[in-house]
Scaffold this motif. Structure first.
Motif, mmCIF file in Angstrom:
data_model
loop_
_atom_site.group_PDB
_atom_site.id
_atom_site.type_symbol
_atom_site.label_atom_id
_atom_site.label_comp_id
_atom_site.label_asym_id
_atom_site.label_seq_id
_atom_site.Cartn_x
_atom_site.Cartn_y
_atom_site.Cartn_z
ATOM 1 N N ALA A 1 -51.949 -140.451 83.844
ATOM 2 C CA ALA A 1 -51.702 -139.121 84.399
ATOM 3 C C ALA A 1 -51.584 -138.097 83.280
ATOM 4 N N LEU A 2 -50.910 -138.493 82.221
ATOM 5 C CA LEU A 2 -50.728 -137.612 81.077
ATOM 6 C C LEU A 2 -52.068 -137.273 80.445
ATOM 7 N N ARG A 3 -52.927 -138.280 80.374
ATOM 8 C CA ARG A 3 -54.247 -138.100 79.786
ATOM 9 C C ARG A 3 -55.063 -137.069 80.589
ATOM 10 N N TYR A 4 -55.032 -137.196 81.897
ATOM 11 C CA TYR A 4 -55.788 -136.255 82.727
ATOM 12 C C TYR A 4 -55.170 -134.870 82.700
ATOM 13 N N TRP A 5 -53.849 -134.831 82.618
ATOM 14 C CA TRP A 5 -53.183 -133.535 82.543
ATOM 15 C C TRP A 5 -53.556 -132.819 81.250
ATOM 16 N N ARG A 6 -53.576 -133.583 80.135
ATOM 17 C CA ARG A 6 -53.965 -132.996 78.855
ATOM 18 C C ARG A 6 -55.380 -132.458 78.897
ATOM 19 N N GLU A 7 -56.276 -133.227 79.543
ATOM 20 C CA GLU A 7 -57.669 -132.798 79.619
ATOM 21 C C GLU A 7 -57.787 -131.529 80.460
ATOM 22 N N TRP A 8 -57.100 -131.507 81.578
ATOM 23 C CA TRP A 8 -57.121 -130.337 82.461
ATOM 24 C C TRP A 8 -56.609 -129.100 81.718
ATOM 25 N N ARG A 9 -55.495 -129.291 81.009
ATOM 26 C CA ARG A 9 -54.907 -128.183 80.276
ATOM 27 C C ARG A 9 -55.817 -127.757 79.123
ATOM 28 N N GLY A 10 -56.429 -128.756 78.447
ATOM 29 C CA GLY A 10 -57.323 -128.457 77.338
ATOM 30 C C GLY A 10 -58.518 -127.625 77.777
ATOM 31 N N ARG A 11 -59.087 -127.979 78.947
ATOM 32 C CA ARG A 11 -60.229 -127.221 79.463
ATOM 33 C C ARG A 11 -59.845 -125.775 79.743
ATOM 34 N N CYS B 1 -68.371 -122.481 67.155
ATOM 35 C CA CYS B 1 -67.870 -121.137 66.915
ATOM 36 C C CYS B 1 -69.026 -120.143 66.877
ATOM 37 N N ALA B 2 -68.871 -119.031 67.575
ATOM 38 C CA ALA B 2 -69.923 -118.017 67.624
ATOM 39 C C ALA B 2 -70.021 -117.250 66.308
ATOM 40 N N HIS B 3 -69.000 -117.341 65.485
ATOM 41 C CA HIS B 3 -68.997 -116.599 64.226
ATOM 42 C C HIS B 3 -69.648 -117.396 63.096
ATOM 43 N N CYS B 4 -69.214 -118.625 62.895
ATOM 44 C CA CYS B 4 -69.740 -119.409 61.778
ATOM 45 C C CYS B 4 -70.778 -120.442 62.225
ATOM 46 N N ALA B 5 -70.998 -120.564 63.544
ATOM 47 C CA ALA B 5 -72.024 -121.456 64.098
ATOM 48 C C ALA B 5 -71.823 -122.908 63.688
ATOM 49 N N GLU B 6 -70.576 -123.299 63.501
ATOM 50 C CA GLU B 6 -70.306 -124.693 63.192
ATOM 51 C C GLU B 6 -69.623 -125.377 64.363
ATOM 52 N N ASP B 7 -69.861 -126.682 64.466
ATOM 53 C CA ASP B 7 -69.240 -127.468 65.531
ATOM 54 C C ASP B 7 -67.896 -128.003 65.081
ATOM 55 N N TYR B 8 -66.921 -127.917 65.952
ATOM 56 C CA TYR B 8 -65.607 -128.482 65.670
ATOM 57 C C TYR B 8 -65.221 -129.399 66.811
ATOM 58 N N TRP B 9 -64.834 -130.607 66.440
ATOM 59 C CA TRP B 9 -64.450 -131.614 67.429
ATOM 60 C C TRP B 9 -62.936 -131.580 67.583
ATOM 61 N N PHE B 10 -62.494 -131.405 68.789
ATOM 62 C CA PHE B 10 -61.067 -131.348 69.067
ATOM 63 C C PHE B 10 -60.657 -132.465 70.017
ATOM 64 N N THR B 11 -59.374 -132.739 70.023
ATOM 65 C CA THR B 11 -58.809 -133.542 71.097
ATOM 66 C C THR B 11 -58.379 -132.570 72.194
ATOM 67 N N TRP B 12 -58.120 -133.099 73.377
ATOM 68 C CA TRP B 12 -57.709 -132.211 74.469
ATOM 69 C C TRP B 12 -56.359 -131.566 74.177
ATOM 70 N N ALA B 13 -55.611 -132.164 73.254
ATOM 71 C CA ALA B 13 -54.312 -131.587 72.901
ATOM 72 C C ALA B 13 -54.475 -130.406 71.945
ATOM 73 N N GLY B 14 -55.717 -130.161 71.478
ATOM 74 C CA GLY B 14 -55.958 -129.008 70.626
ATOM 75 C C GLY B 14 -55.937 -129.323 69.144
ATOM 76 N N HIS B 15 -55.900 -130.617 68.802
ATOM 77 C CA HIS B 15 -55.935 -130.993 67.389
ATOM 78 C C HIS B 15 -57.369 -131.257 66.962
ATOM 79 N N LEU B 16 -57.689 -130.928 65.725
ATOM 80 C CA LEU B 16 -59.004 -131.261 65.196
ATOM 81 C C LEU B 16 -59.143 -132.773 65.096
ATOM 82 N N LEU B 17 -60.302 -133.269 65.489
ATOM 83 C CA LEU B 17 -60.558 -134.700 65.385
ATOM 84 C C LEU B 17 -60.891 -135.033 63.937
ATOM 85 N N ASP B 18 -60.301 -136.093 63.437
ATOM 86 C CA ASP B 18 -60.590 -136.551 62.086
ATOM 87 C C ASP B 18 -62.092 -136.850 61.963
ATOM 88 N N PRO B 19 -62.790 -136.174 61.039
ATOM 89 C CA PRO B 19 -64.245 -136.381 60.918
ATOM 90 C C PRO B 19 -64.604 -137.845 60.685
#
Ligand SMILES: [Zn+2]
Length: 99
Positions: free
Chosen positions: A10-20, A64-82
């Motif tokens: 439930a927490l996982r789906y809630w995080r995803e919903w909130r992240g979206r 990002c529309a400014h630097c045109a780079e892709d950033y991978w995040f978790t639904w919690a809003g943290h950057l994913l370790d490359p």
């Protein structure tokens, strides 16, 4: 399925919903500006053939529309370790917004 599993799921789906809902307000690590409406959104998911001990199953990829780079995040809003990206793959080129 024990009660703990249900809570975690439930927490996982809630995080995803909130992240979206919130991800367009997140800030580009490079530009220090919110991604905003112009950011291109994709989604990553864990690869089926890779078994890793991780709670991560999916998350957004923000371009990002400014630097045109892709950033991978978790639904919690943290950057994913490359270093972990090889365990995941981009599954959706565009999101369909049901909300
Ligand atoms: Zn940027």
């Amino acid at each position: 399925m024990g009660r703990g599993t249900i809570v975690v799921t439930a927490l996982r789906y809630w995080r995803e919903w909130r992240g979206r809902k919130l991800c367009r307000h997140w800030v580009c690590p490079k530009c220090q500006q919110p991604f905003g409406d112009k950011a291109e959104l994709k989604q990553w998911e864990r690869r089926q053939d890779i078994g890793i001990k991780s709670a991560l199953f999916s998350g957004p990829v923000m371009r990002c529309a400014h630097c045109a780079e892709d950033y991978w995040f978790t639904w919690a809003g943290h950057l994913l370790d490359p270093g972990m990206r090889s365990a995941f793959q981009v599954v959706a080129s565009k999101w369909t917004w049901d909300a």
